[in-house]
Design a protein around this motif. Structure first.
Motif, PDB file in Angstrom:
ATOM      1  N   ASN A   1       0.949  -1.219   0.008  1.00  0.00           N
ATOM      2  CA  ASN A   1       0.019  -0.041   0.061  1.00  0.00           C
ATOM      3  C   ASN A   1       1.057   1.259  -0.184  1.00  0.00           C
ATOM      4  OD1 ASN A   1      -2.858  -0.813  -0.133  1.00  0.00           O
ATOM      5  ND2 ASN A   1      -2.658  -1.193   1.987  1.00  0.00           N
TER       6      ASN A   1
ATOM      7  N   SER B   1       2.252   1.666  -3.531  1.00  0.00           N
ATOM      8  CA  SER B   1       0.756   2.066  -4.600  1.00  0.00           C
ATOM      9  C   SER B   1       0.549   3.683  -4.197  1.00  0.00           C
ATOM     10  CB  SER B   1      -0.216   1.289  -4.563  1.00  0.00           C
ATOM     11  OG  SER B   1       0.246  -0.120  -4.529  1.00  0.00           O
ATOM     12  N   SER B   2       0.758   3.948  -2.977  1.00  0.00           N
ATOM     13  CA  SER B   2       0.510   5.161  -2.693  1.00  0.00           C
ATOM     14  C   SER B   2       1.548   6.262  -2.852  1.00  0.00           C
ATOM     15  CB  SER B   2      -0.240   5.528  -1.321  1.00  0.00           C
ATOM     16  OG  SER B   2       0.739   5.123  -0.405  1.00  0.00           O
TER      17      SER B   2
ATOM     18  N   ALA C   1      -1.148  -5.704  -8.138  1.00  0.00           N
ATOM     19  CA  ALA C   1      -1.162  -4.629  -7.552  1.00  0.00           C
ATOM     20  C   ALA C   1       0.149  -3.530  -7.838  1.00  0.00           C
ATOM     21  CB  ALA C   1      -1.369  -4.907  -6.025  1.00  0.00           C
ATOM     22  N   VAL C   2       1.244  -4.370  -7.827  1.00  0.00           N
ATOM     23  CA  VAL C   2       2.311  -3.739  -8.022  1.00  0.00           C
ATOM     24  C   VAL C   2       3.380  -4.370  -9.255  1.00  0.00           C
ATOM     25  CG1 VAL C   2       2.697  -2.779  -5.560  1.00  0.00           C
ATOM     26  CG2 VAL C   2       3.726  -4.910  -6.369  1.00  0.00           C
TER      27      VAL C   2
ATOM     28  N   LYS D   1       6.080   0.483  -7.954  1.00  0.00           N
ATOM     29  CA  LYS D   1       4.933   1.126  -8.170  1.00  0.00           C
ATOM     30  C   LYS D   1       4.454   0.669  -9.612  1.00  0.00           C
ATOM     31  CE  LYS D   1       2.067   5.279  -7.784  1.00  0.00           C
ATOM     32  NZ  LYS D   1       1.695   6.567  -7.358  1.00  0.00           N
ATOM     33  N   LYS D   2       3.227   0.415  -9.935  1.00  0.00           N
ATOM     34  CA  LYS D   2       2.839  -0.112 -11.006  1.00  0.00           C
ATOM     35  C   LYS D   2       3.018   1.158 -12.112  1.00  0.00           C
ATOM     36  CE  LYS D   2      -0.033  -3.733 -12.621  1.00  0.00           C
ATOM     37  NZ  LYS D   2       1.004  -4.441 -12.386  1.00  0.00           N
TER      38      LYS D   2
END
Ligand code: ARG
Length: 271
Positions: free
Chosen positions: A98, A101-102, A121-122, A233-234
């Motif tokens: 998280n 991602s943030s 997610a990543v 991060k994606k």
């Protein structure tokens, strides 16, 4: 070298092209060097759960609490290749993706297994190391829990959000205790509140070496994801390419095995 042959070469990016390694300033520092980028300091902020010797753990170095381990050595090399200063944030394992991602961390290096769910997610780097899972028990129970069949129905300790938690869910009759830190699982074992723990092999070895009364049994949990990858991060392709190119370099130089050996020694030494 051979197993690394599949890592693709030719992904070398010029330092300075990278995005996503922002100017984020925070006070969780364990900085290496001072890289400047046109006056401003470029940073690479790494998220990790430093409860995991020899991957990442706390050690007093020159009288100062420091986060060390082979994941940290790898992070330093990535930062150096980028001309960035490394900032390390010690966070709960289950919060890491998280945070990524943030954008609160640029990179996650934390003995992270590349599961299908995480891949959604990543972004994940090439595999940089492989290890097996282990079952840790109190010494007196070593023979009692020598097979995975015997582990069925036991009180199992695992780290929250880890693949070990998933493995435990797949064990028939398991009574699972999920905890934030590996050291807490070890305490639960010592105080008879759990009877078995599923822990990554190298981490299990490090703990049993340093804690009398705990051992690794012959039981071998089955897992698909036995390798470790770095989380990015994606969509941050530049950073992903940078990470993979540093990993390719470290592998071709035989550095990762060197780091693992040195970190294992450091984790076992009481000095
Ligand atoms: N390899 C396992 C996973 O990815 C456990 C990793 C735990 N890492 C840590 N630094 N505590 O789920």
């Amino acid at each position: 070298m051979n197993k690394w042959g599949k890592l693709s070469l030719g992904m070398i990016l010029a330092v300075g092209l990278l995005s996503g390694c922002g100017q984020n300033k925070n006070d969780d520092t364990a900085a290496t060097g001072n890289a400047t980028n046109g006056g401003a300091t470029k940073t690479l902020t790494m998220g990790t759960s430093a409860d995991f010797p020899p991957y990442e753990f706390h050690k007093v170095v020159d009288g100062k609490d420091t986060i060390v381990g082979f994941d940290i050595d790898i992070a330093k090399e990535i930062a150096a290749d980028m001309g960035a200063e490394l900032v390390i944030k010690d966070l709960p394992f289950d919060s890491l993706l998280n945070e990524l991602s943030s954008g609160r961390v640029d990179i996650v290096i934390s003995g992270l297994s590349p599961t299908e769910e995480r891949k959604k997610a990543v972004d994940l780097s090439d595999i940089y190391y492989k290890a097996e899972q282990a079952i840790v028990v109190r010494e007196a129970d070593k023979d009692k829990y020598a097979t995975m069949d015997a582990v069925k129905g036991t009180k199992i300790g695992v780290q929250t959000g880890s693949i070990q938690e998933e493995i435990a869910k797949g064990i028939e009759g398991a009574k699972i205790t999920s905890l934030g830190k590996i050291s807490e699982i070890v305490l639960q074992l010592q105080s008879n509140r759990v009877d078995t723990a599923i822990i990554e092999g190298p981490v299990a070895k490090s703990f049993v070496k340093n804690i009398p009364g705990l051992v690794i049994t012959d039981a071998k949990p089955e897992v698909e994801d036995d390798g470790y990858a770095i989380g990015i991060k994606k969509g941050n392709k530049e950073l992903l390419d940078q990470v993979n190119s540093t990993l390719t370099r470290l592998n071709s130089e035989g550095k990762i095995d060197e780091y693992v050996a040195a970190a294992s020694e450091l984790a076992d030494s009481t000095k």
